[in-house]
Design a protein around this motif. Structure first.
Motif, PDB file in Angstrom:
ATOM      1  N   GLU A   6     132.341  47.968 108.323  1.00  0.00           N
ATOM      2  CA  GLU A   6     132.079  47.217 107.092  1.00  0.00           C
ATOM      3  C   GLU A   6     130.862  47.776 106.369  1.00  0.00           C
ATOM      4  OE1 GLU A   6     133.802  42.847 108.408  1.00  0.00           O
ATOM      5  OE2 GLU A   6     131.757  43.396 108.977  1.00  0.00           O
ATOM      6  N   ARG A   7     129.855  48.174 107.117  1.00  0.00           N
ATOM      7  CA  ARG A   7     128.676  48.805 106.503  1.00  0.00           C
ATOM      8  C   ARG A   7     129.082  50.109 105.821  1.00  0.00           C
ATOM      9  NH1 ARG A   7     125.166  50.546 110.486  1.00  0.00           N
ATOM     10  NH2 ARG A   7     123.546  50.782 108.884  1.00  0.00           N
ATOM     11  N   LYS A   8     129.912  50.880 106.492  1.00  0.00           N
ATOM     12  CA  LYS A   8     130.380  52.131 105.908  1.00  0.00           C
ATOM     13  C   LYS A   8     131.163  51.858 104.627  1.00  0.00           C
ATOM     14  CE  LYS A   8     133.842  54.621 107.569  1.00  0.00           C
ATOM     15  NZ  LYS A   8     134.696  55.546 108.351  1.00  0.00           N
ATOM     16  N   GLN A   9     131.997  50.845 104.646  1.00  0.00           N
ATOM     17  CA  GLN A   9     132.793  50.488 103.479  1.00  0.00           C
ATOM     18  C   GLN A   9     131.904  50.114 102.293  1.00  0.00           C
ATOM     19  OE1 GLN A   9     135.728  47.484 104.359  1.00  0.00           O
ATOM     20  NE2 GLN A   9     136.031  46.968 102.201  1.00  0.00           N
ATOM     21  N   LEU A  10     130.845  49.348 102.561  1.00  0.00           N
ATOM     22  CA  LEU A  10     129.944  48.945 101.493  1.00  0.00           C
ATOM     23  C   LEU A  10     129.172  50.128 100.926  1.00  0.00           C
ATOM     24  CD1 LEU A  10     128.711  45.519 102.865  1.00  0.00           C
ATOM     25  CD2 LEU A  10     129.594  45.914 100.560  1.00  0.00           C
ATOM     26  N   TYR A  11     128.711  51.018 101.803  1.00  0.00           N
ATOM     27  CA  TYR A  11     128.009  52.199 101.306  1.00  0.00           C
ATOM     28  C   TYR A  11     128.934  53.059 100.446  1.00  0.00           C
ATOM     29  CZ  TYR A  11     123.586  51.715 103.820  1.00  0.00           C
ATOM     30  OH  TYR A  11     122.336  51.295 104.236  1.00  0.00           O
ATOM     31  N   ARG A  12     130.178  53.203 100.859  1.00  0.00           N
ATOM     32  CA  ARG A  12     131.123  54.006 100.082  1.00  0.00           C
ATOM     33  C   ARG A  12     131.358  53.390  98.705  1.00  0.00           C
ATOM     34  NH1 ARG A  12     136.226  53.526  98.994  1.00  0.00           N
ATOM     35  NH2 ARG A  12     136.540  51.873 100.517  1.00  0.00           N
ATOM     36  N   PHE A  13     131.577  52.081  98.668  1.00  0.00           N
ATOM     37  CA  PHE A  13     131.831  51.418  97.391  1.00  0.00           C
ATOM     38  C   PHE A  13     130.614  51.512  96.472  1.00  0.00           C
ATOM     39  CE2 PHE A  13     131.412  47.641  94.708  1.00  0.00           C
ATOM     40  CZ  PHE A  13     132.524  47.808  93.902  1.00  0.00           C
ATOM     41  N   LEU A  14     129.430  51.261  97.014  1.00  0.00           N
ATOM     42  CA  LEU A  14     128.226  51.277  96.197  1.00  0.00           C
ATOM     43  C   LEU A  14     127.886  52.688  95.710  1.00  0.00           C
ATOM     44  CD1 LEU A  14     126.154  48.682  98.219  1.00  0.00           C
ATOM     45  CD2 LEU A  14     126.808  48.463  95.804  1.00  0.00           C
ATOM     46  N   ALA A  15     128.128  53.688  96.549  1.00  0.00           N
ATOM     47  CA  ALA A  15     127.899  55.068  96.113  1.00  0.00           C
ATOM     48  C   ALA A  15     128.799  55.406  94.929  1.00  0.00           C
ATOM     49  CB  ALA A  15     128.152  56.039  97.264  1.00  0.00           C
ATOM     50  N   GLY A  16     130.038  54.942  94.964  1.00  0.00           N
ATOM     51  CA  GLY A  16     130.948  55.174  93.851  1.00  0.00           C
ATOM     52  C   GLY A  16     130.570  54.381  92.616  1.00  0.00           C
ATOM     53  N   ARG A 111     126.668  71.364  94.607  1.00  0.00           N
ATOM     54  CA  ARG A 111     127.609  70.956  93.563  1.00  0.00           C
ATOM     55  C   ARG A 111     127.101  69.781  92.728  1.00  0.00           C
ATOM     56  NH1 ARG A 111     133.174  70.328  96.779  1.00  0.00           N
ATOM     57  NH2 ARG A 111     131.739  69.375  98.268  1.00  0.00           N
ATOM     58  N   SER A 112     125.877  69.347  93.008  1.00  0.00           N
ATOM     59  CA  SER A 112     125.325  68.210  92.274  1.00  0.00           C
ATOM     60  C   SER A 112     124.301  68.679  91.256  1.00  0.00           C
ATOM     61  CB  SER A 112     124.668  67.224  93.251  1.00  0.00           C
ATOM     62  OG  SER A 112     124.021  66.179  92.549  1.00  0.00           O
ATOM     63  N   SER A 113     124.348  68.106  90.079  1.00  0.00           N
ATOM     64  CA  SER A 113     123.370  68.419  89.041  1.00  0.00           C
ATOM     65  C   SER A 113     122.211  67.428  89.039  1.00  0.00           C
ATOM     66  CB  SER A 113     124.049  68.399  87.664  1.00  0.00           C
ATOM     67  OG  SER A 113     124.585  67.110  87.390  1.00  0.00           O
ATOM     68  N   GLU A 114     122.263  66.459  89.948  1.00  0.00           N
ATOM     69  CA  GLU A 114     121.239  65.418  90.010  1.00  0.00           C
ATOM     70  C   GLU A 114     120.169  65.755  91.051  1.00  0.00           C
ATOM     71  OE1 GLU A 114     120.893  62.981  88.071  1.00  0.00           O
ATOM     72  OE2 GLU A 114     122.844  62.634  87.134  1.00  0.00           O
ATOM     73  N   PRO A 115     118.953  65.208  90.895  1.00  0.00           N
ATOM     74  CA  PRO A 115     117.921  65.369  91.915  1.00  0.00           C
ATOM     75  C   PRO A 115     118.363  64.733  93.237  1.00  0.00           C
ATOM     76  CG  PRO A 115     116.971  64.554  89.861  1.00  0.00           C
ATOM     77  CD  PRO A 115     118.462  64.476  89.713  1.00  0.00           C
ATOM     78  N   PRO A 116     117.772  65.151  94.355  1.00  0.00           N
ATOM     79  CA  PRO A 116     118.174  64.621  95.659  1.00  0.00           C
ATOM     80  C   PRO A 116     118.030  63.101  95.787  1.00  0.00           C
ATOM     81  CG  PRO A 116     116.852  66.596  95.937  1.00  0.00           C
ATOM     82  CD  PRO A 116     116.788  66.242  94.482  1.00  0.00           C
ATOM     83  N   ASP A 117     117.050  62.518  95.077  1.00  0.00           N
ATOM     84  CA  ASP A 117     116.813  61.076  95.231  1.00  0.00           C
ATOM     85  C   ASP A 117     117.584  60.241  94.215  1.00  0.00           C
ATOM     86  OD1 ASP A 117     115.348  61.928  93.059  1.00  0.00           O
ATOM     87  OD2 ASP A 117     113.562  60.774  93.549  1.00  0.00           O
ATOM     88  N   TYR A 118     118.655  60.789  93.678  1.00  0.00           N
ATOM     89  CA  TYR A 118     119.593  60.035  92.842  1.00  0.00           C
ATOM     90  C   TYR A 118     120.198  58.933  93.706  1.00  0.00           C
ATOM     91  CZ  TYR A 118     123.665  59.523  89.670  1.00  0.00           C
ATOM     92  OH  TYR A 118     124.638  59.068  88.806  1.00  0.00           O
ATOM     93  N   LEU A 119     120.225  57.716  93.205  1.00  0.00           N
ATOM     94  CA  LEU A 119     120.651  56.570  94.008  1.00  0.00           C
ATOM     95  C   LEU A 119     122.021  56.772  94.630  1.00  0.00           C
ATOM     96  CD1 LEU A 119     120.404  53.682  95.071  1.00  0.00           C
ATOM     97  CD2 LEU A 119     121.231  52.873  92.845  1.00  0.00           C
ATOM     98  N   ALA A 120     122.998  57.210  93.852  1.00  0.00           N
ATOM     99  CA  ALA A 120     124.353  57.385  94.376  1.00  0.00           C
ATOM    100  C   ALA A 120     124.375  58.387  95.526  1.00  0.00           C
ATOM    101  CB  ALA A 120     125.295  57.835  93.267  1.00  0.00           C
ATOM    102  N   THR A 121     123.556  59.434  95.434  1.00  0.00           N
ATOM    103  CA  THR A 121     123.508  60.440  96.494  1.00  0.00           C
ATOM    104  C   THR A 121     122.883  59.866  97.754  1.00  0.00           C
ATOM    105  OG1 THR A 121     123.271  62.144  94.796  1.00  0.00           O
ATOM    106  CG2 THR A 121     122.777  62.789  97.061  1.00  0.00           C
ATOM    107  N   GLU A 122     121.833  59.084  97.615  1.00  0.00           N
ATOM    108  CA  GLU A 122     121.214  58.459  98.782  1.00  0.00           C
ATOM    109  C   GLU A 122     122.192  57.499  99.473  1.00  0.00           C
ATOM    110  OE1 GLU A 122     117.357  56.813  98.263  1.00  0.00           O
ATOM    111  OE2 GLU A 122     116.496  58.675  97.486  1.00  0.00           O
TER     112      GLU A 122
END
Length: 203
Positions: A6-16, A111-122
């Motif tokens: 369930e934690r994995k599911q939430l992280y996946r949804f929030l990252a998207g 493949r990312s144009s965003e800085p490493p600390d971009y929320l979705a990437t974290e």
């Protein structure tokens, strides 16, 4: 207490949700994943519905307005360094710590144009760590699973939770902000609280 899956599911949804919107996000919302995420995190608010006509364009406009460009300044920059660095600068010392955490897992941002600390990437990185923990548990590799749990604890405590509540409160309070992202701020804030509580219990 949430199960590792369930934690994995939430992280996946929030990252998207907090990445630039695409058709995959629209499909996830259409499947009811937002409602399911709300149930898992225990927030009572029902996610707002998207317009039937061109929902992707609606999300793109809302995302840009909140996180990329708005007259007068970006209301809620989705980068950790903005909140962690004294001058609110991008690519500060905290950003390099985030990048180091990725590199230790042999993960690349080519493949990312965003800085490493971009929320979705974290959030995607934590999805990866929780996924590795789950896989180790399925193989009954208890010590390996614990090692990945401790990596999650270190990353959340040092590099995500110190700025996440401020980000979420700002997002929820933005006048005229897109309702789905404002709702997402509440979901993310609550899940962040649950994660801190859970990870603090690790021996």
């Amino acid at each position: 207490m949430l199960h590792v899956s369930e934690r994995k599911q939430l992280y996946r949804f929030l990252a998207g949700l907090f990445a630039y919107p695409d058709q995959e996000l629209v499909a996830a919302l259409t499947r009811g994943e937002a409602e399911q995420a709300a149930r898992l995190a225990g927030i009572g608010d029902i996610p707002p519905k998207l317009p039937k006509a061109d929902p992707l364009a609606d999300l793109e406009t809302g995302f840009t307005d909140l996180f990329i460009n708005r007259l007068g300044g970006v209301p809620v920059p989705p980068y950790g360094s903005v909140y962690l660095e004294q001058a609110g600068i991008l690519m500060g010392a905290s950003t390099l710590k985030v990048l180091d955490a990725y590199r230790k897992e042999s993960l690349s941002l080519e493949r990312s144009s965003e800085p490493p600390d971009y929320l979705a990437t974290e959030l995607e990185f934590l999805y990866y760590l929780v996924g590795q923990e789950e896989e180790a548990l399925q193989q009954r590799q208890v010590e390996t699973a614990r090692a990945f749990s401790l990596k999650q604890q270190a990353f959340v405590n040092k590099l995500l939770s110190p700025w996440l509540p401020v980000f979420c409160h700002r997002l929820e309070a933005v006048p005229g902000g897109h309702p789905l992202y404002r709702w997402g701020g509440k979901l993310l804030r609550r899940f962040g609280e649950l994660e801190v509580e859970w990870l603090e219990r690790l021996p």
